[in-house]
Write an enzyme that holds these catalytic residues in place. Structure first.
Site, PDB file in Angstrom:
ATOM      1  N   ARG A   1       7.602   7.593   3.013  1.00 19.59           N
ATOM      2  CA  ARG A   1       6.605   6.592   3.380  1.00 19.59           C
ATOM      3  C   ARG A   1       5.234   7.253   3.461  1.00 19.59           C
ATOM      4  O   ARG A   1       5.091   8.350   4.012  1.00 19.59           O
ATOM      5  CB  ARG A   1       6.954   5.943   4.744  1.00 19.59           C
ATOM      6  CG  ARG A   1       8.163   5.028   4.699  1.00 19.59           C
ATOM      7  CD  ARG A   1       7.888   3.766   3.887  1.00 19.59           C
ATOM      8  NE  ARG A   1       9.071   2.937   3.723  1.00 19.59           N
ATOM      9  CZ  ARG A   1       9.887   2.986   2.677  1.00 19.59           C
ATOM     10  NH1 ARG A   1       9.634   3.848   1.705  1.00 19.59           N
ATOM     11  NH2 ARG A   1      10.926   2.196   2.593  1.00 19.59           N
TER      12      ARG A   1
ATOM     13  N   GLU B   1      -1.330   2.625  -1.022  1.00 21.37           N
ATOM     14  CA  GLU B   1      -0.669   2.108  -2.215  1.00 21.37           C
ATOM     15  C   GLU B   1      -0.610   0.583  -2.263  1.00 21.37           C
ATOM     16  O   GLU B   1      -0.575  -0.006  -3.352  1.00 21.37           O
ATOM     17  CB  GLU B   1       0.740   2.679  -2.338  1.00 21.37           C
ATOM     18  CG  GLU B   1       1.718   2.242  -1.270  1.00 21.37           C
ATOM     19  CD  GLU B   1       3.070   2.935  -1.456  1.00 21.37           C
ATOM     20  OE1 GLU B   1       4.061   2.225  -1.636  1.00 21.37           O
ATOM     21  OE2 GLU B   1       3.107   4.170  -1.419  1.00 21.37           O
TER      22      GLU B   1
ATOM     23  N   HIS C   1       5.290   5.267  -6.649  1.00 20.36           N
ATOM     24  CA  HIS C   1       6.424   4.799  -5.853  1.00 20.36           C
ATOM     25  C   HIS C   1       7.613   4.450  -6.748  1.00 20.36           C
ATOM     26  O   HIS C   1       8.189   3.368  -6.658  1.00 20.36           O
ATOM     27  CB  HIS C   1       6.017   3.577  -5.009  1.00 20.36           C
ATOM     28  CG  HIS C   1       6.827   3.443  -3.755  1.00 20.36           C
ATOM     29  ND1 HIS C   1       6.304   2.994  -2.559  1.00 20.36           N
ATOM     30  CD2 HIS C   1       8.135   3.681  -3.495  1.00 20.36           C
ATOM     31  CE1 HIS C   1       7.245   2.960  -1.632  1.00 20.36           C
ATOM     32  NE2 HIS C   1       8.363   3.383  -2.180  1.00 20.36           N
TER      33      HIS C   1
END
Length: 329
Positions: A235, A264, A296
């Site tokens: 994360r 993000e 990601h």
């Protein structure tokens, strides 16, 4: 059950449509749309029983309140993380939230090692050079991982998979976690500070909580070895990005690999190639030659997408049948 599927990409439709062909899912009706789920788009869920969302979407209080007004009874997270969901607000309105706690731990762990190797050995730069007939080696110097020390922060399924990869590389493995994973008999559990002091490669594999928010900051960076390699596929909020940038500028890190980052939301999974990034932090990260950034994509393998679609559809069946599930938050 009618489900509104937010943030649809071609691969989402491919794997969910494939799963829907099974007879037991014949009563599930999915409508795919491109917009992400946010307070501005939540009203699109009017008339649907459930919404399907992803880790990059805004399911805070405002969104959840609107979903309640629209009559939504189920939020399906097609991911493991849920720090972007106001679970308490959903419970207040009687909205069930279900997730996919495990799809392919190896997919994320293998990507974490790919980031470490790419940032360390500069393979991305070498590839670009080779395309231009430049086969010089200046600026491509790396370090061996063999006989170095790996520090695994969080030893759940993904962290354990990364620990096994590091062990296979001939690394000494240190780990830190509240719970000790009995399958990692080759790893030595230590406290966080000891791991910071001794690890040559630090890989983050823990969920986001209030306690570990910004666990990588100026203080923790100062405790690391000079020339450490840092990888984060967990994360973005685990790292205080401004402090990381300062550490990079100070020469603390040999290499940094990031698949997640604080900024993000809003542009991850989107093509921004014809735009100027309006967030300076990401632009600064991309400017460093020893930083490798991906979008990601740690989860992004065929096996993981099959598992995500299967578990999400099973969550629907479990909900409609009124059964309990460990996937319910």
């Amino acid at each position: 059950m009618k489900i509104l599927f937010f943030g649809t990409k071609s691969y989402d439709r491919e794997f969910f449509d494939k799963g829907l062909k099974e007879e037991k899912y014949k009563d599930i009706d999915i409508h795919y749309i491109e917009p992400n789920l946010t307070p501005e788009t939540a009203e699109l869920a009017h008339g649907y029983d459930a919404v399907c969302a992803f880790v990059n979407m805004d399911l805070g209080k405002e969104t959840v309140d609107i979903l309640h007004e629209m009559g939504v009874k189920l939020i399906l997270m097609r991911c493991a993380g849920y720090n972007n969901v106001d679970v308490d607000e959903a419970k207040k309105w009687g909205i069930t939230v279900m997730r996919v706690p495990s799809y392919s731990p190896e997919a994320v762990a293998e990507h974490a090692m790919a980031l470490a190797l790419t940032a360390n050995r500069h393979t991305h730069k070498a590839y670009i050079r080779g395309r231009e007939n430049d086969f010089s080696l200046s600026g491509l110097l790396g370090v061996n991982l063999f006989h170095k020390t790996a520090g695994i922060v969080g030893t759940g399924r993904i962290g354990a998979a990364m620990a096994r990869i590091c062990h296979g590389f001939g690394m000494k493995v240190l780990a830190t976690d509240v719970y000790h994973n009995p399958s990692l008999d080759f790893a030595e559990y230590v406290d966080f500070d000891t791991l910071l002091h001794e690890a040559d490669l630090i890989s983050l594999h823990c969920p986001m909580t209030e306690e570990n928010h910004h666990m990588i900051n100026l203080d923790s960076i100062a405790k690391m070895k000079d020339g450490v390699i840092l990888v984060n596929t967990s994360r973005g909020g685990l790292i205080k990005t401004d402090d990381l940038i300062q550490g990079i500028r100070d020469g603390k890190f040999f290499a940094v690999g990031l698949d997640v980052y604080e900024e993000e939301t809003g542009f991850v999974y989107e093509d921004m190639s014809d735009q100027i990034l309006d967030r300076s932090t990401m632009a600064r990260l991309l400017s460093f030659p020893n930083v490798m950034v991906t979008s990601h994509q740690g989860f992004f393998t065929k096996e993981a997408l099959e598992a995500i679609s299967h578990t999400t559809l099973e969550n629907v069946i479990t909900f409609t049948e009124g059964k309990e599930s460990p996937n319910t938050l």
